[in-house]
Design a protein around this motif. Sequence first.
Motif, mmCIF file in Angstrom:
data_model
loop_
_atom_site.group_PDB
_atom_site.id
_atom_site.type_symbol
_atom_site.label_atom_id
_atom_site.label_comp_id
_atom_site.label_asym_id
_atom_site.label_seq_id
_atom_site.Cartn_x
_atom_site.Cartn_y
_atom_site.Cartn_z
ATOM 1 N N PHE A 1 0.862 -1.185 0.000
ATOM 2 C CA PHE A 1 0.000 0.000 0.000
ATOM 3 C C PHE A 1 0.898 1.235 0.000
ATOM 4 C CE2 PHE A 1 -2.444 -3.440 1.872
ATOM 5 C CZ PHE A 1 -3.585 -3.400 1.100
ATOM 6 N N ILE A 2 0.981 1.884 -1.137
ATOM 7 C CA ILE A 2 1.958 2.954 -1.333
ATOM 8 C C ILE A 2 1.492 4.283 -0.760
ATOM 9 C CG2 ILE A 2 3.205 4.281 -3.099
ATOM 10 C CD1 ILE A 2 3.054 1.688 -4.834
ATOM 11 N N GLY A 3 0.252 4.636 -1.000
ATOM 12 C CA GLY A 3 -0.264 5.896 -0.479
ATOM 13 C C GLY A 3 -1.680 6.152 -0.937
ATOM 14 N N GLY A 4 -2.344 7.089 -0.277
ATOM 15 C CA GLY A 4 -3.716 7.425 -0.633
ATOM 16 C C GLY A 4 -3.790 8.260 -1.897
ATOM 17 N N MET A 5 -4.957 8.234 -2.556
ATOM 18 C CA MET A 5 -5.165 9.060 -3.742
ATOM 19 C C MET A 5 -6.383 9.969 -3.589
ATOM 20 S SD MET A 5 -3.993 6.751 -7.035
ATOM 21 C CE MET A 5 -5.120 5.382 -6.816
ATOM 22 N N TRP A 6 -7.547 9.405 -3.272
ATOM 23 C CA TRP A 6 -8.711 10.269 -3.090
ATOM 24 C C TRP A 6 -9.780 9.563 -2.275
ATOM 25 C CZ3 TRP A 6 -7.820 8.185 -8.083
ATOM 26 C CH2 TRP A 6 -8.757 7.243 -8.506
ATOM 27 N N GLN A 7 -10.709 10.360 -1.751
ATOM 28 C CA GLN A 7 -11.920 9.874 -1.113
ATOM 29 C C GLN A 7 -13.100 10.602 -1.745
ATOM 30 O OE1 GLN A 7 -11.893 10.208 3.157
ATOM 31 N NE2 GLN A 7 -10.499 8.485 3.396
ATOM 32 N N LEU A 8 -14.234 9.938 -1.820
ATOM 33 C CA LEU A 8 -15.432 10.583 -2.346
ATOM 34 C C LEU A 8 -16.669 9.811 -1.933
ATOM 35 C CD1 LEU A 8 -15.948 9.832 -6.130
ATOM 36 C CD2 LEU A 8 -14.304 8.616 -4.761
ATOM 37 N N PRO A 9 -17.788 10.520 -1.779
ATOM 38 C CA PRO A 9 -19.034 9.830 -1.459
ATOM 39 C C PRO A 9 -19.661 9.239 -2.705
ATOM 40 C CG PRO A 9 -19.429 12.177 -1.624
ATOM 41 C CD PRO A 9 -17.945 11.978 -1.801
ATOM 42 N N GLU B 1 -8.277 21.360 -8.076
ATOM 43 C CA GLU B 1 -9.452 22.020 -8.638
ATOM 44 C C GLU B 1 -10.271 21.052 -9.477
ATOM 45 O OE1 GLU B 1 -7.844 25.332 -10.737
ATOM 46 O OE2 GLU B 1 -7.604 26.573 -8.930
ATOM 47 N N ARG B 2 -9.595 20.208 -10.249
ATOM 48 C CA ARG B 2 -10.310 19.231 -11.072
ATOM 49 C C ARG B 2 -10.985 18.177 -10.196
ATOM 50 N NH1 ARG B 2 -7.511 16.811 -16.189
ATOM 51 N NH2 ARG B 2 -9.727 16.319 -16.534
ATOM 52 N N TYR B 3 -10.303 17.761 -9.142
ATOM 53 C CA TYR B 3 -10.918 16.812 -8.226
ATOM 54 C C TYR B 3 -12.155 17.422 -7.570
ATOM 55 C CZ TYR B 3 -7.582 12.919 -8.280
ATOM 56 O OH TYR B 3 -6.839 11.809 -8.637
ATOM 57 N N ALA B 4 -12.058 18.692 -7.155
ATOM 58 C CA ALA B 4 -13.185 19.365 -6.506
ATOM 59 C C ALA B 4 -14.388 19.443 -7.454
ATOM 60 C CB ALA B 4 -12.783 20.754 -6.052
ATOM 61 N N GLU B 5 -14.120 19.677 -8.715
ATOM 62 C CA GLU B 5 -15.207 19.739 -9.699
ATOM 63 C C GLU B 5 -15.948 18.415 -9.783
ATOM 64 O OE1 GLU B 5 -13.288 20.795 -13.319
ATOM 65 O OE2 GLU B 5 -12.951 22.881 -12.739
ATOM 66 N N LEU B 6 -15.238 17.328 -9.502
ATOM 67 C CA LEU B 6 -15.818 15.991 -9.586
ATOM 68 C C LEU B 6 -16.315 15.477 -8.240
ATOM 69 C CD1 LEU B 6 -13.115 14.492 -11.955
ATOM 70 C CD2 LEU B 6 -15.477 15.018 -12.566
ATOM 71 N N GLY B 7 -16.147 16.286 -7.200
ATOM 72 C CA GLY B 7 -16.615 15.890 -5.876
ATOM 73 C C GLY B 7 -15.660 15.024 -5.096
ATOM 74 N N ALA B 8 -14.421 14.904 -5.552
ATOM 75 C CA ALA B 8 -13.426 14.066 -4.877
ATOM 76 C C ALA B 8 -12.491 14.920 -4.029
ATOM 77 C CB ALA B 8 -12.617 13.274 -5.899
ATOM 78 N N THR B 9 -11.995 14.336 -2.956
ATOM 79 C CA THR B 9 -11.058 15.017 -2.057
ATOM 80 C C THR B 9 -9.709 14.318 -2.123
ATOM 81 O OG1 THR B 9 -12.849 15.589 -0.534
ATOM 82 C CG2 THR B 9 -10.599 15.701 0.326
ATOM 83 N N PRO B 10 -8.616 15.021 -2.482
ATOM 84 C CA PRO B 10 -7.284 14.400 -2.465
ATOM 85 C C PRO B 10 -6.975 13.819 -1.087
ATOM 86 C CG PRO B 10 -7.214 16.525 -3.569
ATOM 87 C CD PRO B 10 -8.570 16.425 -2.943
ATOM 88 N N TRP B 11 -6.320 12.684 -1.084
ATOM 89 C CA TRP B 11 -6.072 11.959 0.167
ATOM 90 C C TRP B 11 -4.618 11.491 0.219
ATOM 91 C CZ3 TRP B 11 -7.397 6.296 1.447
ATOM 92 C CH2 TRP B 11 -7.406 6.095 2.841
ATOM 93 N N PRO B 12 -3.701 12.388 0.596
ATOM 94 C CA PRO B 12 -2.270 12.047 0.596
ATOM 95 C C PRO B 12 -1.828 11.276 1.837
ATOM 96 C CG PRO B 12 -2.554 14.320 1.259
ATOM 97 C CD PRO B 12 -3.938 13.801 0.939
ATOM 98 N N ALA B 13 -2.423 10.112 2.068
ATOM 99 C CA ALA B 13 -2.067 9.292 3.223
ATOM 100 C C ALA B 13 -0.808 8.487 2.932
ATOM 101 C CB ALA B 13 -3.221 8.356 3.569
ATOM 102 N N SER B 14 -0.058 8.181 3.980
ATOM 103 C CA SER B 14 1.183 7.431 3.839
ATOM 104 C C SER B 14 0.906 5.933 3.713
ATOM 105 C CB SER B 14 2.086 7.675 5.050
ATOM 106 O OG SER B 14 1.528 7.068 6.209
ATOM 107 N N SER B 15 1.950 5.191 3.387
ATOM 108 C CA SER B 15 1.840 3.736 3.266
ATOM 109 C C SER B 15 1.345 3.112 4.570
ATOM 110 C CB SER B 15 3.205 3.151 2.890
ATOM 111 O OG SER B 15 3.152 1.745 2.864
ATOM 112 N N ALA B 16 1.921 3.519 5.691
ATOM 113 C CA ALA B 16 1.511 2.971 6.990
ATOM 114 C C ALA B 16 0.082 3.360 7.326
ATOM 115 C CB ALA B 16 2.466 3.453 8.084
ATOM 116 N N GLU B 17 -0.295 4.584 7.013
ATOM 117 C CA GLU B 17 -1.656 5.043 7.290
ATOM 118 C C GLU B 17 -2.681 4.264 6.477
ATOM 119 O OE1 GLU B 17 -0.752 9.723 8.477
ATOM 120 O OE2 GLU B 17 -1.033 9.147 6.370
ATOM 121 N N ILE B 18 -2.342 3.986 5.206
ATOM 122 C CA ILE B 18 -3.254 3.225 4.361
ATOM 123 C C ILE B 18 -3.432 1.814 4.903
ATOM 124 C CG2 ILE B 18 -3.556 2.177 2.082
ATOM 125 C CD1 ILE B 18 -4.199 5.083 2.131
#
Length: 333
Positions: free
Chosen positions: A128-136, A293-310
């Motif tokens: 698990f390298i890292g987070g990318m995004w979260q979205l409902p 900005e592009r993620y926000a337009e699509l309703g997604a939130t960037p999620w820069p979590a670390s490998s351990a956090e993931i």
Amino acid sequence: MMPQLTPVNRRKLLTMLGGSIAAPCFVRREAFAQEAWPTRQVKYVNGFPAGGATDTLSRIICQKMSDLSGQTFVVENKAGAGGVLGADAVAKSPPDGYTLGLGGIASNVLAIGSYAKLPYDPRGDFTFIGGMWQLPNILVARKDLFSSDIRELLAAFRKEPKKYTYASAGFGTTLHLSGEMMNSMGGVEVNHIPYRGAGPALTDLLGGRVDLLFDNLPGSLPSVRAGQVKAVAVTSLKRIPELPDVPTMAEVLPGYAMTSWTALIGPANMKADLVAQISALTVKALADRALQERYAELGATPWPASSAEISKFRDDEEKRLLPTMQAAGIKPG
């Protein structure tokens, strides 16, 4: 004639030879550990088809990583079984950083409760390298359905069990689970129609072949804005800025919550320094204002979590969601 070596001289010579031999090996190991990545094209496997939310968001971040690294990140769509086929392709790849992919809640958590036998271990066969995004997720209805009010819909579903249908991107996905949570918590029976990805499911909703669709927000948001489908509810605990007038499922069904999350994954046994390099590039890409900005337009939130956090987050999600799946009647098959 060679001089006779005394025991002391022998020790000195062995020490000198040992030092001269060991030093080059140490340098080679250091050079290998600091080898640059990437030096060639990187393949990114997406276990869902082109046209859906995961595809759009994946291509955005892959393009940014290409720009930042100077090497091409190619998105390969390997759809099927709710992301399982794509994840399996990553798990069976060499751990050299040149085959990565999309992991997360579907392939690394929900698949455990959906399939009696998986071709990989969702817990141990990945890095698990890292987070990318979260979205409902969002529940949308075909344009000509009698209502888009979630309370009215639930009342109608109770009166006429199994009359209506909801589509999802596949069995065992967060979208499927969102629908089954609605059925279980709402006391209704809406028939599930699984598709090989959100794109084909949305196409059939637009064509009137299904009544409802649980979709990742980015996948259906353009159709909502264009008036092609009707927004019914979102699956987050709070209303979202992009659709402030659309209620949450929790407003009608207290405790209802389902948020998708994705992580960049590689096969198991990737070297720590390589993981650190890839993670750093991912974090840098997610920090880019244009990407945000592009993620926000699509309703997604960037999620820069670390490998351990993931890794910890995945474990926590398994503990939370597998009992929910069982309560919703989703059993490994």
